[in-house]
Enzyme design. Structure first.
Site, PDB file in Angstrom:
ATOM      1  N   GLU A  91       0.825  -1.206   0.000  1.00  0.00           N
ATOM      2  CA  GLU A  91       0.000   0.000   0.000  1.00  0.00           C
ATOM      3  C   GLU A  91       0.856   1.252   0.000  1.00  0.00           C
ATOM      4  O   GLU A  91       1.844   1.331   0.722  1.00  0.00           O
ATOM      5  CB  GLU A  91      -0.821   0.059   1.290  1.00  0.00           C
ATOM      6  CG  GLU A  91      -1.862  -0.990   1.391  1.00  0.00           C
ATOM      7  CD  GLU A  91      -2.657  -0.840   2.693  1.00  0.00           C
ATOM      8  OE1 GLU A  91      -3.229  -1.840   3.115  1.00  0.00           O
ATOM      9  OE2 GLU A  91      -2.683   0.258   3.258  1.00  0.00           O
ATOM     10  N   CYS A 104       3.047   8.406   1.621  1.00  0.00           N
ATOM     11  CA  CYS A 104       3.258   7.503   2.748  1.00  0.00           C
ATOM     12  C   CYS A 104       3.725   6.170   2.167  1.00  0.00           C
ATOM     13  O   CYS A 104       2.981   5.483   1.473  1.00  0.00           O
ATOM     14  CB  CYS A 104       1.946   7.368   3.517  1.00  0.00           C
ATOM     15  SG  CYS A 104       2.070   6.263   4.905  1.00  0.00           S
ATOM     16  N   CYS A 111       4.138  -6.690   8.306  1.00  0.00           N
ATOM     17  CA  CYS A 111       4.981  -6.186   9.398  1.00  0.00           C
ATOM     18  C   CYS A 111       5.080  -7.252  10.480  1.00  0.00           C
ATOM     19  O   CYS A 111       4.123  -7.979  10.731  1.00  0.00           O
ATOM     20  CB  CYS A 111       4.368  -4.911   9.980  1.00  0.00           C
ATOM     21  SG  CYS A 111       5.389  -4.145  11.259  1.00  0.00           S
ATOM     22  N   CYS A 115       2.054  -5.019  16.790  1.00  0.00           N
ATOM     23  CA  CYS A 115       1.338  -4.013  17.590  1.00  0.00           C
ATOM     24  C   CYS A 115      -0.160  -4.347  17.610  1.00  0.00           C
ATOM     25  O   CYS A 115      -0.743  -4.676  16.580  1.00  0.00           O
ATOM     26  CB  CYS A 115       1.556  -2.609  17.037  1.00  0.00           C
ATOM     27  SG  CYS A 115       3.299  -2.126  17.048  1.00  0.00           S
ATOM     28  N   CYS A 118      -2.740  -2.447  15.193  1.00  0.00           N
ATOM     29  CA  CYS A 118      -2.360  -2.143  13.804  1.00  0.00           C
ATOM     30  C   CYS A 118      -2.752  -3.261  12.840  1.00  0.00           C
ATOM     31  O   CYS A 118      -2.520  -4.440  13.108  1.00  0.00           O
ATOM     32  CB  CYS A 118      -0.859  -1.904  13.724  1.00  0.00           C
ATOM     33  SG  CYS A 118      -0.301  -1.426  12.094  1.00  0.00           S
ATOM     34  N   CYS A 335      -3.039   2.082   8.490  1.00  0.00           N
ATOM     35  CA  CYS A 335      -2.052   1.115   8.006  1.00  0.00           C
ATOM     36  C   CYS A 335      -2.585  -0.268   7.683  1.00  0.00           C
ATOM     37  O   CYS A 335      -3.146  -0.925   8.545  1.00  0.00           O
ATOM     38  CB  CYS A 335      -0.994   0.898   9.070  1.00  0.00           C
ATOM     39  SG  CYS A 335      -0.009   2.293   9.323  1.00  0.00           S
TER      40      CYS A 335
HETATM   41  N1  SAH Z   1       6.411   0.695  12.020  1.00  0.00           N
HETATM   42  C1  SAH Z   1       6.484   2.109  12.018  1.00  0.00           C
HETATM   43  C2  SAH Z   1       5.845   2.773  10.800  1.00  0.00           C
HETATM   44  C3  SAH Z   1       4.484   2.265  10.372  1.00  0.00           C
HETATM   45  S1  SAH Z   1       3.102   2.617  11.383  1.00  0.00           S
HETATM   46  C4  SAH Z   1       5.933   2.673  13.301  1.00  0.00           C
HETATM   47  O1  SAH Z   1       5.478   1.900  14.124  1.00  0.00           O
HETATM   48  O2  SAH Z   1       6.021   3.868  13.512  1.00  0.00           O
HETATM   49  C5  SAH Z   1       2.783   4.303  11.108  1.00  0.00           C
HETATM   50  C6  SAH Z   1       1.950   4.943  12.203  1.00  0.00           C
HETATM   51  O3  SAH Z   1       0.567   4.512  12.134  1.00  0.00           O
HETATM   52  C7  SAH Z   1       2.440   4.558  13.582  1.00  0.00           C
HETATM   53  O4  SAH Z   1       2.505   5.643  14.455  1.00  0.00           O
HETATM   54  C8  SAH Z   1       1.380   3.543  13.980  1.00  0.00           C
HETATM   55  O5  SAH Z   1       1.407   3.365  15.338  1.00  0.00           O
HETATM   56  C9  SAH Z   1       0.124   4.182  13.397  1.00  0.00           C
HETATM   57  N2  SAH Z   1      -1.039   3.287  13.387  1.00  0.00           N
HETATM   58  C10 SAH Z   1      -1.085   1.970  13.224  1.00  0.00           C
HETATM   59  N3  SAH Z   1      -2.335   1.498  13.368  1.00  0.00           N
HETATM   60  C11 SAH Z   1      -3.116   2.569  13.643  1.00  0.00           C
HETATM   61  C12 SAH Z   1      -4.503   2.721  13.925  1.00  0.00           C
HETATM   62  N4  SAH Z   1      -5.332   1.687  13.960  1.00  0.00           N
HETATM   63  N5  SAH Z   1      -4.959   3.976  14.152  1.00  0.00           N
HETATM   64  C13 SAH Z   1      -4.115   5.035  14.129  1.00  0.00           C
HETATM   65  N6  SAH Z   1      -2.807   4.951  13.866  1.00  0.00           N
HETATM   66  C14 SAH Z   1      -2.297   3.719  13.635  1.00  0.00           C
END
Ligand code: SAH
Length: 349
Positions: A91, A104, A111, A115, A118, A335
């Site tokens: 994406e 982006c 990944c 988390c 995510c 994401c």
């Molecule tokens: N792995 C890296 C970059 C990708 S995530 C990182 O963790 O920073 C990019 C951003 O999107 C991160 O801050 C992540 O925490 C956020 N993100 C992921 N899932 C999300 C969600 N459901 N709502 C809002 N932000 C989210």
């Protein structure tokens, strides 16, 4: 056949030298690819017919192809599902902002970080993307923007994947973006977002590539962060904040901390105060992000009032913070959501 997309002039020189192609040709071909975005040797009109044929026999110039495009209703955000050479889908998102056009970029397919909130991590990681694939994502968007007489002005490494788990290719990608013969972007216009791979934050600080560092913090203490982000067990919060401070001091760039607000989990006054005290000794900015609910997860977005309150608590403590303007919620821009839907349905082009 070698794909030369993503090679800089020195690398083009090296491969052309073996074929006795003079070095001034490297600059010409580089300009065709990166400045004029012509990906067929036959369109490179200052090359002789012979040379065009010779190159076309040995090399290809390939960028990702479009599988699916979604535009937000306000037309400010467009999300692209792109296919790489080995048919893997990634994406990439275009966000049109008042200061410019931001891409982006995904740095991995999927990944591995796990988390809890995510969508990118639900199916694990398939593989790292190469620098040339990441550059391909940017060029794909640049080409789209060209139709509107615009171009890419900013890059955020905030798509799927953990950039600091794909360190070498990400560094290479950053250098390609900065190369004046390629995109010529200032490092200040590039933001790298990380879940907190502490040793690689120190490494990055020493690279002399002063990109903006964004740290996905999301919690003010280890108890909550352990629950949300498994990486915290390896690199706990205090070590992460220390690395962030080092990065800021070394690069003189203000570090951004991302903080997803999740209803009744990390959004109270107590957490705001704790967060403020963590960051009070460093030049930082907090981006508050009301969570995008992910279908597969059970985290909810706090009310607007609660979000506002959280911001006020931080401001009272003299912490610089803003609530991130949401873009593209109607195109699954959180994401990994589009890719997941694609994997689930096994959609075809
Ligand atoms: N792995 C890296 C970059 C990708 S995530 C990182 O963790 O920073 C990019 C951003 O999107 C991160 O801050 C992540 O925490 C956020 N993100 C992921 N899932 C999300 C969600 N459901 N709502 C809002 N932000 C989210």
């Amino acid at each position: 056949m070698t794909n030369i997309f993503g090679y800089n002039i020195d690398e083009l020189n090296a491969i052309f030298k073996e074929l006795n192609i003079p070095s001034y040709r490297s600059k010409q071909i580089s300009d065709w690819i990166y400045k004029k975005e012509k990906f067929s040797f036959y369109e490179m009109t200052n090359l002789s017919k012979n040379l065009q044929e010779n190159l076309a026999e040995k090399f290809k110039i390939i960028t990702p192809i479009l599988l699916k495009r979604l535009n937000s209703k306000d037309n400010l955000t467009s999300k692209f599902l792109l296919e790489l050479e080995d048919k893997i889908a990634v994406e990439t998102v275009l966000m049109r902002k008042n200061y410019g056009n931001s891409v982006c970029v995904s740095t991995q397919a999927g990944c591995a970080m796990g988390c809890a909130f995510c969508a990118s991590t639900l199916n694990g990681v398939t593989r790292n993307l190469t620098a040339k694939e990441m550059l391909g994502e940017v060029y794909f968007i640049n080409n789209e923007l060209k139709k509107e007489n615009k171009n890419v002005t900013n890059i955020v490494l905030m798509g799927s994947g953990e950039p600091l788990m794909n360190y070498d290719e990400v560094i290479r990608f950053l250098r390609l973006c900065h190369d004046e013969n390629i995109l010529g972007l200032s490092y200040r216009n590039i933001t790298l977002s990380t879940s907190g791979i502490v040793p690689n934050i120190y490494r990055l600080a020493e690279e002399n590539l002063p990109v903006t560092l964004s740290i996905s913090l999301h919690a003010p203490n280890d108890k909550i962060r352990d629950r949300l982000m498994p990486i915290n067990k390896k690199y706990p919060i205090k070590e992460l904040i220390k690395a962030g401070k080092f990065y800021g001091d070394k690069t003189k760039r203000r570090v951004t901390y991302e903080y997803i607000l999740i209803d009744n989990l990390n959004d109270g006054k107590k957490e705001a105060k704790e967060l403020a005290s963590l960051l009070k000794n460093q030049l930082s900015h907090i981006n508050i992000i009301p969570i995008n609910s992910v279908e597969e997860r059970e985290f909810f977005r706090p009310s607007k009032e609660k979000v506002q309150k959280f911001l006020e608590y931080l401001t009272e403590e003299n912490i610089s913070a803003t609530v991130r303007k949401e873009m593209g919620a109607d195109v699954n821009a959180a994401c990994g959501q589009l890719r997941n839907r694609y994997l689930r349905k096994g959609e075809k082009k």
